[in-house]
Design a protein around this motif. Structure first.
Motif, PDB file in Angstrom:
ATOM      1  N   VAL A  18      36.550   0.995   1.554  1.00 52.69           N
ATOM      2  CA  VAL A  18      36.317   2.373   1.211  1.00 52.69           C
ATOM      3  C   VAL A  18      35.374   2.726   2.436  1.00 52.69           C
ATOM      4  O   VAL A  18      35.196   3.717   3.402  1.00 52.69           O
ATOM      5  N   GLU A  19      34.171   1.960   2.761  1.00 53.72           N
ATOM      6  CA  GLU A  19      33.213   2.217   3.775  1.00 53.72           C
ATOM      7  C   GLU A  19      33.916   2.435   5.179  1.00 53.72           C
ATOM      8  O   GLU A  19      33.740   3.139   5.881  1.00 53.72           O
ATOM      9  N   GLY A  20      34.723   1.277   5.205  1.00 50.86           N
ATOM     10  CA  GLY A  20      35.595   1.240   6.652  1.00 50.86           C
ATOM     11  C   GLY A  20      36.504   2.447   6.812  1.00 50.86           C
ATOM     12  O   GLY A  20      36.445   2.986   7.669  1.00 50.86           O
ATOM     13  N   TRP A  21      37.189   2.971   5.670  1.00 54.57           N
ATOM     14  CA  TRP A  21      38.146   4.077   5.730  1.00 54.57           C
ATOM     15  C   TRP A  21      37.239   5.201   6.088  1.00 54.57           C
ATOM     16  O   TRP A  21      37.817   6.171   6.859  1.00 54.57           O
ATOM     17  N   ARG A  22      36.094   5.252   5.501  1.00 55.62           N
ATOM     18  CA  ARG A  22      35.308   6.657   5.456  1.00 55.62           C
ATOM     19  C   ARG A  22      34.699   6.679   7.074  1.00 55.62           C
ATOM     20  O   ARG A  22      34.752   7.627   7.639  1.00 55.62           O
ATOM     21  N   TYR A  23      34.475   5.394   7.622  1.00 54.96           N
ATOM     22  CA  TYR A  23      33.860   5.666   8.997  1.00 54.96           C
ATOM     23  C   TYR A  23      35.201   5.745   9.996  1.00 54.96           C
ATOM     24  O   TYR A  23      34.644   6.711  10.806  1.00 54.96           O
ATOM     25  N   ALA A  24      36.354   5.251   9.512  1.00 52.12           N
ATOM     26  CA  ALA A  24      37.533   5.814  10.442  1.00 52.12           C
ATOM     27  C   ALA A  24      37.601   7.282  10.320  1.00 52.12           C
ATOM     28  O   ALA A  24      37.996   8.189  11.255  1.00 52.12           O
ATOM     29  N   GLU A  25      37.377   7.967   9.093  1.00 58.26           N
ATOM     30  CA  GLU A  25      37.467   9.528   8.972  1.00 58.26           C
ATOM     31  C   GLU A  25      36.561  10.080   9.928  1.00 58.26           C
ATOM     32  O   GLU A  25      37.055  11.155  10.372  1.00 58.26           O
ATOM     33  N   TRP A  26      35.148   9.624   9.943  1.00 56.32           N
ATOM     34  CA  TRP A  26      34.278  10.146  10.772  1.00 56.32           C
ATOM     35  C   TRP A  26      34.446   9.916  12.112  1.00 56.32           C
ATOM     36  O   TRP A  26      34.549  10.913  13.054  1.00 56.32           O
ATOM     37  N   TRP A  27      35.016   8.831  12.552  1.00 53.75           N
ATOM     38  CA  TRP A  27      35.656   8.481  13.937  1.00 53.75           C
ATOM     39  C   TRP A  27      36.452   9.314  14.305  1.00 53.75           C
ATOM     40  O   TRP A  27      36.713  10.160  15.434  1.00 53.75           O
ATOM     41  N   LEU A  28      37.870   9.724  13.519  1.00 54.08           N
ATOM     42  CA  LEU A  28      38.667  10.770  13.987  1.00 54.08           C
ATOM     43  C   LEU A  28      38.144  11.927  13.905  1.00 54.08           C
ATOM     44  O   LEU A  28      38.695  12.633  14.804  1.00 54.08           O
ATOM     45  N   SER A  29      37.286  12.469  13.285  1.00 55.04           N
ATOM     46  CA  SER A  29      36.657  13.647  13.071  1.00 55.04           C
ATOM     47  C   SER A  29      35.926  14.261  14.371  1.00 55.04           C
ATOM     48  O   SER A  29      35.818  15.174  14.882  1.00 55.04           O
ATOM     49  N   ARG A  30      35.505  13.087  15.214  1.00 56.42           N
ATOM     50  CA  ARG A  30      34.853  13.482  16.435  1.00 56.42           C
ATOM     51  C   ARG A  30      35.573  13.031  17.677  1.00 56.42           C
ATOM     52  O   ARG A  30      35.206  12.665  18.605  1.00 56.42           O
ATOM     53  N   GLY A  31      36.972  12.887  17.413  1.00 59.52           N
ATOM     54  CA  GLY A  31      37.977  12.740  18.527  1.00 59.52           C
ATOM     55  C   GLY A  31      37.976  11.321  18.956  1.00 59.52           C
ATOM     56  O   GLY A  31      38.340  11.131  20.048  1.00 59.52           O
ATOM     57  N   GLY A  32      37.679  10.288  17.739  1.00 62.99           N
ATOM     58  CA  GLY A  32      37.716   9.158  18.411  1.00 62.99           C
ATOM     59  C   GLY A  32      39.300   8.575  18.509  1.00 62.99           C
ATOM     60  O   GLY A  32      40.259   9.048  18.058  1.00 62.99           O
ATOM     61  N   ASP A  33      39.483   7.313  19.253  1.00 61.83           N
ATOM     62  CA  ASP A  33      40.786   6.906  19.706  1.00 61.83           C
ATOM     63  C   ASP A  33      41.534   6.259  18.398  1.00 61.83           C
ATOM     64  O   ASP A  33      40.844   5.396  17.645  1.00 61.83           O
TER      65      ASP A  33
END
Length: 132
Positions: A18-33
């Motif tokens: 879940v921690e990894g999933w949530r980090y990916a959510e944050w990453w995507l919300s900031r335009g991450g690849d």
């Protein structure tokens, strides 16, 4: 662009996942690849959560592009939809690299540009989008 937040219950997976999933959510919300790698220091479960969320996003973008949704900036500086009819060219979208290619009837790439899922993504990248 707004990215959907998918709720995971603790019973579905580990806290690290879940921690990894949530980090990916944050990453995507900031335009991450969407093809980013997780940190080697995270451990298997956190890395899997991050990777699974990015894979889900890639699938959503592929579905959107397959349905004709997406934008790029043409050689004249205008935002174009990926499903626009082009004179003597076919629009090809490569989501693994987030690139659009214009391919002429002979099969040669005549132009390449960045792919954006929405006009908001295009504008967030720093390209001004002006009303017509």
């Amino acid at each position: 662009m707004e990215y959907p937040v998918i709720q995971l219950s603790a019973g579905d997976c580990s806290a690290k996942y879940v921690e990894g999933w949530r980090y990916a959510e944050w990453w995507l919300s900031r335009g991450g690849d969407v093809v980013a790698d997780s940190s080697a220091n995270w451990g298997e479960e956190k890395g899997k959560g991050f990777g699974d969320r990015l894979a889900e996003e890639r699938g959503a973008r592929q579905a959107g592009a397959a349905a004709g949704f997406g934008f790029f900036v043409d050689a004249d500086g205008f935002a174009r939809r990926t499903d626009d009819r082009m004179d003597d060219a076919t629009v090809s979208v490569d989501l693994s690299s987030n690139r659009v290619s214009l391919v002429d009837p002979g099969g040669f790439v005549s132009y390449e540009a960045d792919f954006y899922l929405s006009l908001a993504d295009l504008e967030a990248s720093g390209v001004p989008v002006l009303p017509v």
